[in-house]
Design an enzyme around this catalytic site. Structure first.
Site, PDB file in Angstrom:
ATOM      1  CD  GLU A 134      56.711  60.907  -0.945  1.00  0.00           C
ATOM      2  OE1 GLU A 134      56.615  61.351   0.214  1.00  0.00           O
ATOM      3  OE2 GLU A 134      55.796  60.998  -1.788  1.00  0.00           O
TER       4      GLU A 134
ATOM      5  CB  CYS B 273      61.165  61.696   5.906  1.00  0.00           C
ATOM      6  SG  CYS B 273      60.892  60.137   5.122  1.00  0.00           S
TER       7      CYS B 273
END
Lengths: 989, 989
Positions: A746, A780
């Site tokens: 990720e 994020c």
């Protein structure tokens, strides 16, 4: 009926009298009355039509052109699932097809909405509203003024509200001098009452209003209230505090009690507050208030209402998995209302009762109780809403009661929330007003509410067995105290040294690294032994050795380990959050959310593994086939610091529950928090070797972990550069390697929110701000680009810039902080560099400077918003990972989508729009991993919003989703021929 | 009953008489009779117990030691789902716990089984059986001898059977001379009958008996039959052909008619064949037979039976998705039996009727019909089974009928299949014999079968909508003709030149490569334009350009494209198979299976994509969440030659249905077959650019395709070396790349079958042989190691070696071929090298040499089996990809599992065992992608056996399984806040 009490009989007989008086009053219909009743008739016939109609009305003020009105009308109303009256769709489509008739639609819609609004909103400002007030006084009915307004997103807007209240007080004080006194209105049994009464919404006075930051909120609101109250008191006016959503209840009560205990206002009796009978806590609040009044020695007024946020409260509670604060059945609210009425009449010397209801039964009950209890006439005040309750108000006034109308005024646009709420209330099936035209229903209307009915158990929308863990409700003072206590308690534990754990044994190393509090870098929060390459190798050996037996442990047992781990987190919840606040500067709510997410990961993956452990069967006569999953092999977990518990935990427990032992490498900046996972797993009974804990320097031990042939899975969350290099290294098959490695990565994002021309700017500004600046933008999922379409650009930029400048930058341990420091000096320098880039590439339009006293004490940065940066420039292309945003202008949705798509990432994205077509198109074409519509783009919840992106944001796996565990598993198929000598059992045993 | 015909009345009255006679005969019970009836009573009480008991009995002959018997008894019978009589489990466990009592168990079981067997099997050999025959003649009942035996897996075994028949004939001819003639038995109405009658099973005479290879089978069986028939005719004996499973029916009839038309046997009337009334084709077969007899001029005998393979036939038909050849209801079989009886009695001059039934109703009906039709006495023969039908046989004999007993003899072990079939028949609920003790049920027993009842529609076991495509049934002569026609037709098309297809346009190139027929290398089968790097780039550009619109095409439309593609394959089925035979040397059945699998992939992935297109919803009040899948991007498909259509098609259509345009790179050796996919896709309406067809040299254009930044997915099936290099190259992120590439890689295997000590060697030898030598071992699933446990080693090696030597190596176009040539000269050389290695490392124990006339004409290799090769040597570690196997010996299952697991691969594996515990353990611990128990390890079927391995066999994805499509997709989540102004619809529209 033999047991009916005297009060009940009196209630019924008064009720009948009141009802017939109400009907007499209702006859006096105007033109708008007819228009309105047609709309109500139309909208209550069909629930879907009602919703779409109200959504259209909600968007209407933002629709400037005839084209836009026509387009929205068609998008909302002409669709297969909405049943219009016969010919309605053709009529609408015909009207929408040409310029002139579009203008007609535009005119009709806006006129209709204005007429409707005019029914509920008395005027644009206090002066305009005075005409209506004077009309009401002739009934006679008095009033309280309610200032409508849009959501307050900045201090500029909050100060503007303060100014409006002050102006209103001056205007009414002046105008009211011309009004003759009316005894029925201003002579209460206990003394005279001011002619002018103003209601104040406290949340409008402070842009960072937050019940968790109770102290900061109380202080700021009191400061803003002070001039308003002084002016009102000096002019001899009455001030009432309104009550909003339940979250704000405790802090509003606290402000009321604190400010009216101050010497300047302690003797002031012309003040009041609201109690909402739909709250389960209503009676308890009344008792507390009465006791406070006794101590104060001067009475206050209480307006008893049922409450106007019922949908909102139940929705929010369901979403957060909090207990529902309101009664789930209307009859319980009615019963509670009557009990509260009785309490107020028993305590009228302390709490001056104002009964605010459109329910004839409720008003009659108050009348009957007052009579039975010998409460003097004109002690009880009755309140009704402007435009809705006038018939019942007039009926009560005709009976000689003291009646007050709640009169909203203000701009149509900011008043829309109020308007829609009123429309809903009036079209709801439970609405009394709508029914009262029906003579035959009188008995039902007047029936005693059934207080014995219990609320039904809450139902879940989905079929999932998994239930999300509720976050701590920091609006509750006890929870604030627990968090503060935890922060106090860890103070003495600071400097804790985190060990290495290999095969169940604590180890040390030659290299001990210190971690400083980002909010106060003078303080060492924790230390950690950083593992050597030899220790990394030993951890790999331990995980490898533990693999066969852990793989063969039953799914049930592995799943239960996760559930027990979740219980450990729950036990140490505040302690973990407190360490997170100190170790990485994560603010309270986000820290608690991190723990809640870790709990969710444990419980969700446990349930998922149980689901996946059911083999998929394809049995034929004589041949049984099953498809199932097996563990893949030892897993290396490399976690980031920004979700120091949740992400480490999520990746680790997914591997573990799938049967794979792990090597946990916590972030270098968050070893103490990461160690809570190791501790929780061990306390939950995780066998030695199944979880090995390896704090260390990524550059030093990372390659050893990634390249080792014993490793089958690598789960990584972090930067794109590191992630891609792991993918590259892992693709090399090395001597002795059994499995082709699986990398779960990720990576970053450059996430954009698109704000459509018709967006609700209240929500867009608040949502964008939270997405940009929450946890200083260190997610994020954070928003770093906002693309605004057409005319919405100017007002949006203006409001967002002001909102940005209103943020509170401060220590993460302070609940009032909006923007904490960033994680370390490197981050701080990087973000400051991007702020400079922003200034070079574009124009700074909003910034909250770091308060001078904080400069140099921690890694603080100034949240900043820029405009006019090129879409392909550095600020719009590179991941900043800080509270910095670029606002871009787009002429059309096409252009907005192209800009949004114009980076190498595809993680999160957002849209604020009220155009069904545009929403549909963005759903299809804004191809990010997680797209959010009309809400902030951070805060994905396990199971509900499986999280992760594609392109350079990751390999497309989604944490907390239904396919995540498969990455840690290998599918297998077993086929068994069960035919022997031509015979076979027909079913598997 | 007024409409009951005379025949029916006569049937009922004869039935009643016969029944009471049967009961009288049954009284004469022996000791074994009692033992047997107890067993039947026990086993019919509980279906599960029955199955387990029969499975134990089935395994018993293979259990040599008392320990083994005790262990199996416990494993089969002492388990929660089997209900033993009270105390049974304790008793068994007690007996199994000590040595002496284990010996008792062993003795009792074997004695019991022997006693049981003795009831149904007349003796070990003809001589031993003569005692029983002589006893029967005294009843009087005559006999036919049936030679029991194990499955024939080699020519050595087939020849041994032939010898046994010859011996039997000589023995009986000699012994029968001593028997006095008995008119009731040997004087039929139409003339005298031989005293000796022998039944022959044709499949026992030839190890490669295959109805598809009809000519080869007929030729071989006739050769083996010839001496048998000559001897029998010379000795004046009677020979009857038995009928086995339905597959063999046509070829058996053909052999019967051909051989008895030969001058030597054309005048022979003492021959017979069987007709099975449970076959739907029974009456049609009778008519055909009668017509043939008229032409021949000499009558034959027909034994009319119901049929003993009912379970087997229904199971196999369901598994293959073929029409069920048997009546699905017992009553229809009974009705058919009566119609066939009537046909035989009408045609007794041509077809001498033998009514073989234990159903009193059936026999009585024959009696009544014979009487009504004036058929002379002793025209009709009645047949019963030895040990089962004696009471009814005696009853008929007592009435003066001519009765024959079907008398099996042989070893207990090879007779076990027969024994279990008999046990089952007798314990089945429909069994007449069991019921006949019940006086009150007489009317039901004698009722006319209801022929109007229709069979119920076949039910599917699973809930899947997908249905596998049935393979062509090559037992049907029409299908053999179609295949031959197709082969003939493509003859003129050989040399076809395959083009390149880019963006819908045919292209050529400078490089044209020839492909020769591996079966006859003198012939050029096809040519192909090999793409240049520039053409590869153009194909990538086309796929890239087609991506957005194909991704946005609806799932429905994409799924329908696949279904239409499948229809194209169906249309050109035999043509494609014929090209496959010529281009890669794939034998008929395997070629057809390849097409069927391609059809399955299309239909399965279409259904899967439809399933995945339903978003997973998590809707809460005010917030709607959905999780769904989006296309990933252009895909490169690199396919192998061994499944030239199926694997290319599977990978390609998975990508396409997921919304990703593809570049198809067919195998260099199979461009013509690969081109059928391109043609089918285009005929089905695939848009230009969505499928680009790029034959070419892997080393030349491979890197261009793999490394291009426009590529999102690479699906590869092939060698480990190439696969790993693709994974490595794809992990490099290159300039302009949007997605992190996803590689799907299916690589090699080194697959083992474990043969347990108690395995059914008939099945193990046949299954291993098919797994090793099918398509010359050129399947990644093929078996190349066999690990045999303990005492099973010697007999297994012996039989497998002989079976290996019996294989037919030949041209793939010849349906008789078992082992075709390998694909090319490189393969041939490699396999020959491994055969040399095998000879150096171990000992060759079985080999079929390449026939001299084929040497040098094609890429033929000799299928070979080795023993004594070291488990860590080259032959046991490296992938040979040819018909070569190493047999290893293991002392225990532990050792067998360790050997099996001792390679870098984990693709397929197998186990032959009759130990429930060992099966359970191997299921758990033999961790391969596809494990097969008690069947061959090749031939995975889409959906039923999702296919693919882990470790160095691939990345763990499974083709034809539920998770396969996800690899071509990216998951996305959309969250929409639908709360506006505090209100929200409760359900999504």
């Amino acid at each position: 009926m033999s047991t009916t009490s005297g009060v009940e009989l009196a209630t019924l007989s008064r009720g009948k009298r009141l009802l017939s008086e109400v009907r007499r009053q209702e006859k006096k219909g105007s033109f708008t009355e007819i228009f309105y009743s047609r709309l109500m008739a139309l909208s209550t016939r069909d629930e879907k039509l009602k919703i779409e109609l109200f959504r259209f009305v909600d968007a209407l003020p933002a629709l400037k052109s005839p084209e836009s009105v026509a387009r929205h009308l068609l998008e909302y109303l002409v669709r297969p699932d909405v049943s219009l009256p016969p010919g309605g769709a053709q009529l609408l489509m015909g009207l929408a097809s040409t310029g002139p008739s579009r203008s007609l639609l535009h005119f009709a819609s806006h006129t209709g909405a204005r007429l409707m609004a005019g029914r509920f909103i008395a005027g644009r400002d206090g002066v305009e509203a005075v005409k209506e007030i004077e009309r009401l006084r002739r009934v006679p009915m008095t009033f309280t003024m309610d200032l409508l307004g849009e959501a307050v997103t900045s201090e500029v807007e909050a100060l503007a509200y303060q100014k409006k209240y002050l102006d209103l007080i001056e205007d009414l004080a002046r105008l009211s001098q011309a009004w003759p006194g009316i005894d029925q209105l201003e002579k209460a049994s206990y003394g005279p009452l001011p002619k002018v009464n103003v209601s104040v919404k406290l949340s409008s006075l402070y842009s960072r209003f937050d019940p968790m930051a109770a102290d900061a909120t109380v202080k700021a609101v009191k400061e803003r209230l002070h001039p308003i109250l002084s002016a009102a008191k000096n002019h001899g006016l009455f001030v009432n505090f309104d009550m909003e959503q339940h979250d704000f209840c405790t802090v509003t009560n606290r402000i009321f009690r604190e400010i009216f205990t101050q010497p300047e206002f302690a003797d002031w009796a012309d003040v009041g507050i609201v109690v909402q009978a739909y709250l389960k806590r209503a009676e308890a609040d009344l008792i507390e208030l009465r006791n406070w009044v006794i101590a104060r020695g001067v009475p206050v007024h209480v307006r008893l209402v049922k409450g106007a946020y019922w949908d909102f409260e139940t929705i929010i509670a369901a979403q957060r998995h909090h207990p529902v604060p309101v009664w789930e059945k209307k009859t319980l609210t009615d019963a509670c209302f009557e009990r509260c009425t009785e309490f107020l009449l028993d305590n009228w010397q302390h709490l001056r009762p104002a009964i605010a209801s459109h329910n004839v039964r409720s008003s009659s009950k108050a009348q009957a109780l007052a009579e039975a209890k010998g409460v003097p006439p004109r002690t009880v005040e009755y309140q009704v809403l402007f435009g809705m309750g006038e018939p019942i108000g007039r009926a009560l006034a005709a009976q000689g009661e003291r009646v007050r109308t709640y009169v909203p005024f203000g701009e149509l646009l900011p008043g829309m929330a109020y308007l829609v709420r009123r429309l809903l209330e009036n079209s709801s099936n439970d609405s009394f007003i709508r029914k009262s035209g029906d003579q035959s229903a009188d008995d039902a209307l007047l029936a005693e509410p059934n207080s014995s009915a219990l609320p039904p158990p809450a139902e879940r929308g989905s079929d999932a067995v998994f239930v999300n863990n509720p976050e701590v409700d920091f609006a509750i003072p006890e929870n604030q105290e627990k968090m503060q206590d935890a922060l106090d308690q860890i103070q003495s534990a600071l400097g804790f040294t985190v060990p290495i754990v290999i095969n169940g044994k604590r180890e040390e190393s030659a290299k001990v690294i210190e971690r400083r509090d980002p909010s106060a870098t003078a303080v060492i929060v924790s230390k950690a032994h950083f593992a050597s390459v030899a220790q990394a190798d030993a951890a790999l050996a331990a995980a490898s050795a533990a693999f066969p037996s852990w793989r063969d442990t039953s799914t049930k047992e592995r799943a239960e380990l996760l559930r027990r781990t979740a219980e450990q987190f729950e036990k140490r919840r505040f302690e973990i959050s407190a360490w997170m606040v100190r170790e990485v500067g994560k603010p309270w709510r986000e820290a608690d959310g991190d723990v809640a997410e870790a709990i969710d990961f444990c419980n969700f993956y446990a349930a998922e593994m149980e689901r996946l452990s059911e083999p998929r069967k394809r049995n034929l006569p004589g041949e049984w086939n099953e498809y199932f999953y097996d563990a893949r092999g030892p897993a290396v977990i490399i976690a980031p610091w920004n979700f120091p518990l949740a992400i480490l935990c999520g990746m680790a427990v997914a591997a573990i529950v799938a049967g794979n032992p792990v090597i946990l490498k916590p972030s270098e900046q968050a070893c103490r928090v990461g160690y809570f996972l190791q501790e929780a797993l061990e306390a939950a009974g995780c066998p030695a070797g199944v979880s090995n804990f390896l704090p260390g320097d990524g550059e030093e031990i990372g390659p050893t972990l990634v390249n080792d042939p014993r490793v089958a899975v690598i789960a990584f969350t972090g930067s794109k550069a590191v992630g891609l290099s792991i993918i590259r290294s892992a693709s090399e098959v090395r001597a002795g390697q059994r499995e082709i490695k699986r990398v779960i990565a990720e990576l970053g994002g450059k996430n954009a929110i698109i704000v459509d021309e018709d967006a609700d700017l209240d929500e867009a500004v608040a949502g964008a701000l939270a997405s940009v600046a929450g946890f200083a933008g260190q997610k994020c999922s954070a928003c770093s680009r906002i693309i605004v379409i057409g005319d919405a650009y100017e007002p949006f930029c203006h409001r967002l810039g002001e909102a940005m400048a209103s943020l509170i930058v401060g220590n993460a341990a302070d609940p009032a902080t909006n923007v904490p420091p960033v994680v370390d000096a490197d981050s701080q320098a990087r973000i400051e560099r991007y702020i400079e880039i922003g200034k070079q590439e574009g124009t700074l339009i909003g910034q909250k400077a770091v308060p001078p006293e904080l400069i140099g004490t921690g890694y603080y940065v100034a949240p900043s918003a820029f405009i006019d940066c090129p879409a392909d420039g550095k600020l719009c292309q590179e991941e900043v990972f800080g509270p910095v945003v670029a606002i871009l202008k787009a002429a059309t949705l096409d252009e907005a989508l192209a800009i949004a798509d114009g980076t190498i990432y595809a993680l999160t994205g957002g849209l604020y729009s009220r155009s069904p077509k545009n929403i549909e198109r963005v759903r299809r074409e804004f191809r990010v991993g997680n797209l959010y519509i009309n809400r902030k783009i951070t805060g994905a919840v396990v199971d509900r919003q499986p999280f992760g992106g594609a392109r350079m944001s990751g390999v497309g796996s989604k944490a907390g989703g239904p396919d995540y565990l498969q990455q840690f598993l290998v599918p297998r198929t077993i086929t068994e021929s069960v035919m022997r000598r031509g015979f076979a059992p027909t079913e598997e045993g």
